[in-house]
Design a protein around this motif. Structure first.
Motif, PDB file in Angstrom:
ATOM      1  N   UNK A  26       0.984  -1.249  -0.093  1.00 27.94           N
ATOM      2  CA  UNK A  26       0.105  -0.069   0.064  1.00 27.94           C
ATOM      3  C   UNK A  26       1.022   1.297  -0.065  1.00 27.94           C
ATOM      4  N   UNK A  27       0.519   2.459  -0.840  1.00 30.29           N
ATOM      5  CA  UNK A  27       1.195   3.207  -0.867  1.00 30.29           C
ATOM      6  C   UNK A  27       0.577   4.551  -0.402  1.00 30.29           C
ATOM      7  N   UNK A  28       1.402   5.522   0.353  1.00 34.45           N
ATOM      8  CA  UNK A  28       0.387   6.546   1.067  1.00 34.45           C
ATOM      9  C   UNK A  28       0.571   7.620  -0.012  1.00 34.45           C
ATOM     10  N   UNK A  29      -0.546   8.383  -0.040  1.00 34.82           N
ATOM     11  CA  UNK A  29      -0.610   9.377  -0.995  1.00 34.82           C
ATOM     12  C   UNK A  29       0.717  10.412  -1.147  1.00 34.82           C
ATOM     13  N   UNK A  30       1.184  10.571   0.053  1.00 38.25           N
ATOM     14  CA  UNK A  30       2.205  11.590   0.185  1.00 38.25           C
ATOM     15  C   UNK A  30       3.648  10.604  -0.337  1.00 38.25           C
ATOM     16  N   UNK A  31       3.783   9.680  -0.254  1.00 42.36           N
ATOM     17  CA  UNK A  31       4.804   8.918  -1.011  1.00 42.36           C
ATOM     18  C   UNK A  31       4.713   9.073  -2.423  1.00 42.36           C
ATOM     19  N   UNK A  32       3.538   8.829  -2.937  1.00 42.40           N
ATOM     20  CA  UNK A  32       3.239   8.747  -4.383  1.00 42.40           C
ATOM     21  C   UNK A  32       3.579  10.185  -4.991  1.00 42.40           C
ATOM     22  N   UNK A  33       3.128  11.290  -4.056  1.00 43.74           N
ATOM     23  CA  UNK A  33       3.326  12.664  -4.528  1.00 43.74           C
ATOM     24  C   UNK A  33       4.827  12.872  -4.461  1.00 43.74           C
ATOM     25  N   UNK A  34       5.615  12.445  -3.466  1.00 44.28           N
ATOM     26  CA  UNK A  34       7.036  12.508  -3.555  1.00 44.28           C
ATOM     27  C   UNK A  34       7.572  12.223  -4.736  1.00 44.28           C
ATOM     28  N   UNK A  35       7.256  10.986  -5.116  1.00 42.42           N
ATOM     29  CA  UNK A  35       8.015  10.411  -6.318  1.00 42.42           C
ATOM     30  C   UNK A  35       7.479  11.114  -7.570  1.00 42.42           C
ATOM     31  N   UNK A  36       6.331  11.637  -7.514  1.00 43.47           N
ATOM     32  CA  UNK A  36       5.922  12.370  -8.752  1.00 43.47           C
ATOM     33  C   UNK A  36       6.690  13.555  -8.823  1.00 43.47           C
ATOM     34  N   UNK A  37       6.939  14.126  -7.804  1.00 44.41           N
ATOM     35  CA  UNK A  37       7.648  15.428  -7.750  1.00 44.41           C
ATOM     36  C   UNK A  37       9.205  15.208  -8.205  1.00 44.41           C
ATOM     37  N   UNK A  38       9.550  14.005  -7.456  1.00 41.20           N
ATOM     38  CA  UNK A  38      11.100  13.825  -7.897  1.00 41.20           C
ATOM     39  C   UNK A  38      11.146  13.562  -9.430  1.00 41.20           C
ATOM     40  N   UNK A  39      10.206  12.923  -9.735  1.00 39.89           N
ATOM     41  CA  UNK A  39      10.229  12.445 -11.403  1.00 39.89           C
ATOM     42  C   UNK A  39      10.122  13.895 -12.164  1.00 39.89           C
ATOM     43  N   UNK A  40       9.239  14.748 -11.556  1.00 41.22           N
ATOM     44  CA  UNK A  40       8.986  15.834 -12.318  1.00 41.22           C
ATOM     45  C   UNK A  40      10.461  16.864 -12.527  1.00 41.22           C
ATOM     46  N   UNK A  41      10.762  16.966 -11.309  1.00 39.15           N
ATOM     47  CA  UNK A  41      12.217  17.457 -11.250  1.00 39.15           C
ATOM     48  C   UNK A  41      13.454  16.959 -12.389  1.00 39.15           C
ATOM     49  N   UNK A  42      13.455  15.648 -12.174  1.00 34.09           N
ATOM     50  CA  UNK A  42      14.424  15.132 -13.207  1.00 34.09           C
ATOM     51  C   UNK A  42      14.195  15.562 -14.481  1.00 34.09           C
ATOM     52  N   UNK A  43      12.814  15.611 -14.932  1.00 34.02           N
ATOM     53  CA  UNK A  43      12.373  15.846 -16.289  1.00 34.02           C
ATOM     54  C   UNK A  43      12.909  17.160 -16.663  1.00 34.02           C
ATOM     55  N   UNK A  44      12.722  18.103 -15.639  1.00 29.55           N
ATOM     56  CA  UNK A  44      13.004  19.481 -15.875  1.00 29.55           C
ATOM     57  C   UNK A  44      14.544  19.664 -16.093  1.00 29.55           C
ATOM     58  N   UNK A  45      15.339  19.053 -15.138  1.00 24.84           N
ATOM     59  CA  UNK A  45      16.682  19.162 -15.187  1.00 24.84           C
ATOM     60  C   UNK A  45      17.352  18.404 -16.394  1.00 24.84           C
ATOM     61  N   UNK A  46      16.685  17.283 -16.918  1.00 29.09           N
ATOM     62  CA  UNK A  46      17.149  16.726 -18.506  1.00 29.09           C
ATOM     63  C   UNK A  46      16.824  17.747 -19.335  1.00 29.09           C
ATOM     64  N   UNK A  47      15.638  18.085 -19.210  1.00 27.57           N
ATOM     65  CA  UNK A  47      15.147  19.074 -20.407  1.00 27.57           C
ATOM     66  C   UNK A  47      16.094  20.058 -20.203  1.00 27.57           C
ATOM     67  N   UNK A  48      16.576  20.873 -19.292  1.00 25.44           N
ATOM     68  CA  UNK A  48      17.519  21.949 -19.453  1.00 25.44           C
ATOM     69  C   UNK A  48      18.935  21.474 -20.041  1.00 25.44           C
ATOM     70  N   UNK A  49      19.377  20.426 -19.545  1.00 28.49           N
ATOM     71  CA  UNK A  49      20.419  19.721 -20.047  1.00 28.49           C
ATOM     72  C   UNK A  49      20.536  19.788 -21.575  1.00 28.49           C
ATOM     73  N   UNK A  50      19.160  19.367 -21.932  1.00 25.08           N
ATOM     74  CA  UNK A  50      19.115  18.818 -23.453  1.00 25.08           C
ATOM     75  C   UNK A  50      19.329  20.165 -24.312  1.00 25.08           C
ATOM     76  N   UNK A  51      18.585  21.325 -23.738  1.00 27.72           N
ATOM     77  CA  UNK A  51      18.453  22.494 -24.425  1.00 27.72           C
ATOM     78  C   UNK A  51      20.086  22.899 -24.815  1.00 27.72           C
ATOM     79  N   UNK A  52      20.682  22.744 -23.573  1.00 27.69           N
ATOM     80  CA  UNK A  52      22.161  23.480 -23.449  1.00 27.69           C
ATOM     81  C   UNK A  52      22.850  22.729 -24.225  1.00 27.69           C
ATOM     82  N   UNK A  53      22.926  21.373 -24.525  1.00 30.14           N
ATOM     83  CA  UNK A  53      23.617  20.474 -25.339  1.00 30.14           C
ATOM     84  C   UNK A  53      23.102  20.692 -26.843  1.00 30.14           C
ATOM     85  N   UNK A  54      21.726  20.889 -26.929  1.00 27.91           N
ATOM     86  CA  UNK A  54      21.190  20.940 -28.396  1.00 27.91           C
ATOM     87  C   UNK A  54      22.231  22.363 -28.781  1.00 27.91           C
ATOM     88  N   UNK A  55      21.912  23.441 -27.945  1.00 28.61           N
ATOM     89  CA  UNK A  55      22.485  24.585 -28.398  1.00 28.61           C
ATOM     90  C   UNK A  55      23.805  24.589 -28.763  1.00 28.61           C
TER      91      UNK A  55
END
Lengths: 564, 103, 510
Positions: free
Chosen positions: B3-32
């Motif tokens: 069983x997953x508590x909602x807060x756990x799920x929320x945390x992993x969700x936000x972590x995943x969002x953060x890594x997406x943003x970081x990767x996106x930033x890196x990708x843009x930099x590298x693309x440039x």
């Protein structure tokens, strides 16, 4: 007789001594000194030295020390050392002995200067290694081990047939470069190809490696296939057919690695794809390319070993290596995660890690030769590797859905082994010039250029980006608890099914035939008993009594025959 | 299973969002950064700006689509080969060091 | 008193015979009887070993007993092939004699004296076969061997044993009288001699088109070579106590068969004649079929001894195949396969017997997990299996090597394929026994954790005299890999012609 003691004998004699050493620290230290001694003797051996012995009318070259064999010999000794640390906690004599025999056979095969010696060690690796699978001691492992053994020994007997044909046509047993123009060399290529997991004869690898014990898989991943790569590099460098084979090898297993549920089997498919790179390198055949194949074999032994170690450690603590049962271990197994990350970074060929400096040799060689399609295939496989060996392993084990697993850290010996392997992976990535110095040929190549670093980073980062974007879309192949159908489906399902039907049919006919025949025979016997001789318990007089009669009758027939 | 508590799920969700943003930033930099240096490669295609970035992205999409298409054909239930397969059986407990963290 | 060649040959025949009588006389005292049995085997081996040294030095020991009719005599003459067979049979008799003591006592078998007497007689007959100088002498001893082993097969005297023994006798006697004797008489009529002459006696005396017919009479007449379809006696003979299966049905009797086959090929037909007329082409195909079919049948057998028996049928056909290839290398490979296979197969049979003594289990499916309690037996079984499969570093690898070379030499690529497939089949029917023994849990042993105690408490092996012999022969399999050179040198005159003998003995063959 020998200029020096063949390092393979270090392993083999130690394997025989090992059971007499008390289990525990003493035995562990004893087995650890073996690869150190062997590695030292390889390191100090003078180039061009050889050890020969006359046997059965052949001059067997037990040792041929040159750039290629030294490099692989060192790689195998180092791999054996790391594997033995990883397996320090094992108290199973069978596994300990077979590890030493297996590593010893691999080292021996690498230094074999003639085909007979090669064959002896080739079969040695087959037999010694199967015990690492059987040692799991389950029914599934028993059957898998049998399948593995038949394929491995099959490779050996095909090699033997090739050698026999080769000896018959050329009269020489020397193991040197061959051209694909005779049945002999095709046969030998097939034998090598089976162990190198060529397409259609690859399935033993994915079938058996995940079935071995935790330490067994790590050990298996180091030797057999890399030995085959060595043999191909020695015998078939520059063979064009290998280009297509290698390209197919690099691409197709990548697909399976995506939807495979078992992480150790995923890694086995990834390993198969990495072998494709090396086969392409050998197919190109230039000094740069063969260097690349050798270097990549070295790097692959360690980063793949590291990944297998990481997944093994997780399996050791949690009891599973399936994607559908793992997740969220980053907190409870941080060291394992860190080391596995190094392995993932290496196979993804991130700058400063080993894949970056070795894979590029092969890609550059393909570029130099202007082989666009081969190059594209390898680039595609590189991108796939970033996903299935980098992202998939890390993400689903240490992140992803939390399954509530809170295992303890991996045992110290496992962490130590992973640490050493991680250092090797980084060293190859950070000190490319020193590493290139060990390679068989002298090629001025520089891995680090702005262009190479940036493009490789682009490739990796955009794969990661694509993954993160697609992860929550229906396009993403989500893990499911399945088994993948590969070529083994043919011999595990289709052929048994067909054979079953044929067998039932034949049996039916056989039973009827046997019934009729029995009737005739028993009538005849009964008749002869009635006419000849007494029926004593030891019926001695029966045959001698009838003998005279028979002789007379047969003499008549003989005379008849001679006058026809 | 767990069983997953909602807060756990929320945390992993936000972590995943953060890594997406970081990767996106890196990708843009590298693309440039593709535009900042003169690439040297072996093939014509390598001179296309951002070739590797595009290749990586497309390759994974192709891989996923291929896997999506192929997996119903090429996968079966875990017990398909049982009992002659290890996938359908548990790893023997006596070879594991299954220990949980002291909480 | 210096030993002469004549007395040595006579001794080789008389020692086991005298041993038989002494064993019979010491019926009351079983310990004396067993000691006599072992001493006889040691004595015989020392004589054959002395003869071996003489033959290696180039001597050709001869002994003529009496003439039956002009040109046909009861005579002995030792050539390398016979010497090899003689040494193998007498050498392995020592280990079997030891093993038999442990086995017969361990199983509390009845009629042990009769058993040892027949055993000694069978060895005496084997010596006669090995050293015979002509086909007539060989045939007489061939029949003696059949008759002397009949009581051994029927030893248990129950319905099964009698049925098996009847099949045994009727096939062996039937084929030898029905075909072999006919072939011998035909040979005699055609050539006027039955002597073994290198290069054969038939060339020029027999119409080429009859050569395959005559060869067929020999090949099927030598029922002991268990060429399909006359192989049924061998599985039937497995009702005998294991020492009999081990020495006689893995070594003496079946090797007498293939030995005779080689003798016929080399000394009656001559390899060149066979190769010239192509008389043995069909035999090659039949032997190949026999190899594969017997292997497949072996896979279906759950009874361990039956599986080993079919394995023997298959392996014997290697030798027939090697002869039928009609090439010098084939003769070398086939002849070399006699000691290599003997050492491996006797190991396997003795292990099967050890398992039976310790647990009274005969079926492979009942033997799961036994390797953990009987590690020495199973280790020996593993080594024997690897040698039979033909893997280095065990003896079987070399004989297979030469047979393969012969197949390549004669351009018979399909035969190479057959031998390869056969190796894999060997893997498939031999190694599961070992793997199940070591790596699957014992179903009887419900208290599995208790069985994990210290090694000394876990091991429940058969008595020492039953376990030691297979371990010795397993080591023998390993040593044969490295002593193959000696066998090669011994056999070189047979395979490559007498004139090469000195050249080969001097240096290394090329």
């Amino acid at each position: 007789m020998f200029e020096f003691f063949p390092p393979a004998f270090c392993f083999l004699s130690a394997a025989l001594l090992l059971p007499f050493i008390p289990q525990g620290i003493l035995r562990g230290l004893f087995s650890l000194t073996v690869p150190v001694l062997a590695g030292w003797s390889i390191w100090t051996a003078t180039q061009g030295a050889s050890a020969q012995t006359d046997f059965m009318g052949y001059t067997l070259t037990l040792m041929r020390v040159d750039g290629l064999s030294t490099f692989f010999g060192l790689a195998f000794s180092l791999a054996a050392f790391v594997c033995l640390i990883y397996a320090w906690h094992i108290r199973d004599t069978v596994q300990q002995v077979s590890t030493l025999l297996y590593a010893g056979s691999a080292v021996g095969a690498v230094f074999a200067g003639d085909l007979i010696t090669l064959f002896v060690y080739w079969e040695g690796t087959a037999i010694a290694s199967v015990f690492l699978i059987w040692a799991r001691r389950t029914q599934g492992a028993y059957f898998t081990g049998l399948r593995y053994l038949v394929v491995q020994i099959g490779s050996g007997v095909i090699l033997l047939a090739g050698i026999v044909l080769h000896v018959n046509t050329t009269g020489s047993i020397a193991f040197d470069s061959m051209t694909l123009e005779s049945a002999a060399s095709w046969t030998i290529l097939l034998a090598f190809g089976i162990k190198a997991a060529f397409p259609f004869v690859h399935n033993w690898l994915e079938d058996s490696y995940p079935a071995a014990t935790i330490t067994g898989t790590v050990i298996l991943s180091a030797f057999t296939t890399k030995l085959a790569i060595y043999a191909l590099a020695r015998g078939f460098a520059g063979t064009e057919e290998l280009l297509l084979i290698g390209a197919a090898m690099a691409v197709v297993p990548s697909l399976y690695a995506v939807f495979e549920n078992d992480l150790r089997r995923t890694l086995a498919y990834a390993l198969n794809a990495q072998l494709g790179f090396m086969v392409v390198g050998i197919g190109i055949g230039t000094e740069l390319a063969v260097n690349g194949a050798a270097a990549h074999a070295f790097a692959s032994i360690f980063y793949k070993g590291l990944l297998f170690m990481g997944v093994g450690a997780v399996l050791y603590r949690t009891g599973t290596s399936k994607v559908t049962e793992l997740g969220g271990l980053a907190k409870s197994m941080p060291w394992t995660m860190a080391f596995t990350l190094v392995g993932a970074a290496s196979i993804s060929a991130l700058p400063l890690f080993s894949g970056f400096t070795t894979k590029s040799l092969i890609l550059s060689a393909a570029g130099n030769a202007q082989m666009l399609w081969v190059w594209m295939a390898l680039l595609f496989a590189s991108a796939c590797a970033v996903y299935h060996s980098g992202i998939k392993i890390i993400y689903f084990t240490f992140f992803g859905e939390d399954r509530g697993l809170t295992p303890k850290q991996a045992p110290f010996n496992m962490k130590l082994a992973m640490g050493i392997t991680a250092v090797i992976c980084i060293a190859v990535g950070v000190l490319p010039d020193q590493f290139y110095g060990l390679l068989p040929y002298d090629v001025g190549y520089h891995a680090y250029s702005v262009s190479h670093v940036v493009t490789q980073l682009q490739l990796v980062v955009f794969v990661v980006l694509a993954f993160l974007l697609l992860k929550n879309t229906p396009l993403f192949p989500a893990p499911r608890a399945t088994v993948s159908l590969d070529t083994d489906w043919l011999y595990r399902k289709v052929i048994p099914y067909l054979l079953g039907h044929i067998a039932r049919f034949v049996e039916h006919i056989w039973i009827r035939w046997k019934h009729d025949a029995n009737l005739i025979v028993s009538n005849a016997i009964n008749a002869s008993y009635r006419t000849h001789g007494p029926q004593g318990p030891v019926a001695r007089t029966w045959p001698t009594g009838s003998m005279v009669l028979w002789v007379a009758a047969l003499l008549g027939i003989t005379l008849l025959l001679t006058y026809i | 299973m767990t069983h997953q508590s909602p807060s756990q799920k929320g945390r992993s969700q936000s972590g995943s969002n953060r890594s997406l943003w970081i990767t996106l930033g890196l990708a843009v930099l590298l693309g440039m950064s593709s535009f900042l240096y003169e690439p040297h490669g072996y093939f014509e295609v390598e001179h296309i700006k951002g070739f590797y970035a595009l290749f990586g992205f497309v390759a994974l999409c192709v891989l996923f689509i291929a896997a999506k298409v192929a997996s119903p054909l090429l996968t079966r239930h875990e017990d398909y080969y049982a009992p002659k397969d290890t996938l359908s059986e548990e790893f023997p407990e006596n070879q594991l060091g299954r220990e949980n963290k002291d909480v | 008193m210096p030993l002469t060649h004549e007395t040595a040959i006579a001794l080789a025949l008389i020692i086991p015979f005298a041993g038989m009588i002494l064993i019979g006389l010491s019926d009351r005292n079983s310990i004396v009887r067993d000691i006599i049995s072992v001493l006889t085997s040691l004595l015989l081996f020392s004589v054959t070993f002395w003869l071996l040294r003489e033959v290696e030095a180039g001597a050709v020991p001869e002994l003529i007993l009496f003439d039956v009719m002009p040109g046909l005599s009861m005579a002995f003459k030792i050539e390398p092939l016979g010497m090899l067979f003689g040494v193998v049979a007498s050498g392995l008799w020592i280990v079997t004699a030891l093993y038999a003591i442990g086995y017969m006592r361990g199983n509390k078998e009845a009629h042990q004296t009769r058993f040892y007497m027949c055993f000694a007689l069978a060895i005496s007959a084997s010596m006669g076969i090995a050293f015979a100088s002509n086909m007539f002498t060989l045939f007489i001893f061939y029949e003696v061997l059949t008759l002397s082993t009949y009581p051994l097969v029927a030893h248990k005297q129950n319905a099964d044993a009698k049925k098996g023994a009847r099949t045994y006798l009727s096939i062996l006697i039937g084929t030898s009288i029905g075909f072999q004797l006919l072939a011998i008489i035909w040979t005699w009529v055609a050539t006027g001699t039955l002597d073994f002459v290198h290069g054969g006696i038939l060339s020029g005396h027999l119409d080429d088109s009859f050569a395959p017919v005559l060869l067929a009479l020999y090949a099927f007449g030598i029922g002991k070579a268990a060429l399909m379809p006359f192989h049924r006696w061998l599985p039937a003979a497995m009702v005998a106590p294991t020492p009999v299966s081990a020495l006689l049905h893995a070594v003496a009797v079946v090797k007498a068969g293939v030995f005779t086959m080689l003798k016929v090929g080399v000394y009656i037909f001559g390899i060149d004649y066979l190769s010239l007329t192509g008389a043995s082409d069909w035999l090659m195909w039949l032997a190949a079929a026999s190899i594969l079919i017997a292997s497949i049948v072996a896979m279906t057998k759950d009874n361990l001894k039956a599986r080993l028996a079919y394995s023997t049928v298959s392996q014997l056909s290697y030798i027939t195949l090697a002869m039928a290839l009609a090439s010098s290398l084939g003769v070398m490979g086939g002849a070399m396969h006699i000691p290599m296979h003997a050492m491996g197969k006797i190991t396997l049979f003795m292990c099967a017997g050890a398992i039976y003594v310790a647990t009274h289990k005969t079926n492979i499916s009942q033997m799961r997990g036994l390797g953990r309690t009987m590690p020495f037996t199973y280790a020996a079984f593993l080594i024997g299996s690897l040698s039979i499969i033909g893997l280095p570093p065990f003896g079987g690898a070399w004989s297979k090597w030469y047979i393969l070379l012969a197949a390549a030499d004669t351009g018979q690529l399909i035969m190479i394929g057959v031998l390869m497939v056969s190796s894999l089949l060997n893997v498939a029917y031999l190694l599961p026994v070992v793997a199940q023994g070591f790596f699957l849990p014992n179903p009887d042993d419900l208290s599995e954790p208790a069985a994990k105690g210290s090694i000394s408490t876990r091991i429940k092996e058969a008595p020492l005299l039953v376990v030691l012999p297979p371990c010795l022969t397993a080591i023998g399999c390993f040593l044969l890999f490295f002593y193959a050179q000696e066998i090669y040198n011994l056999l070189a005159p047979v395979a490559f012609g007498p004139e090469t003998a000195t050249a080969v003995l001097g240096g290394s063959p090329s």
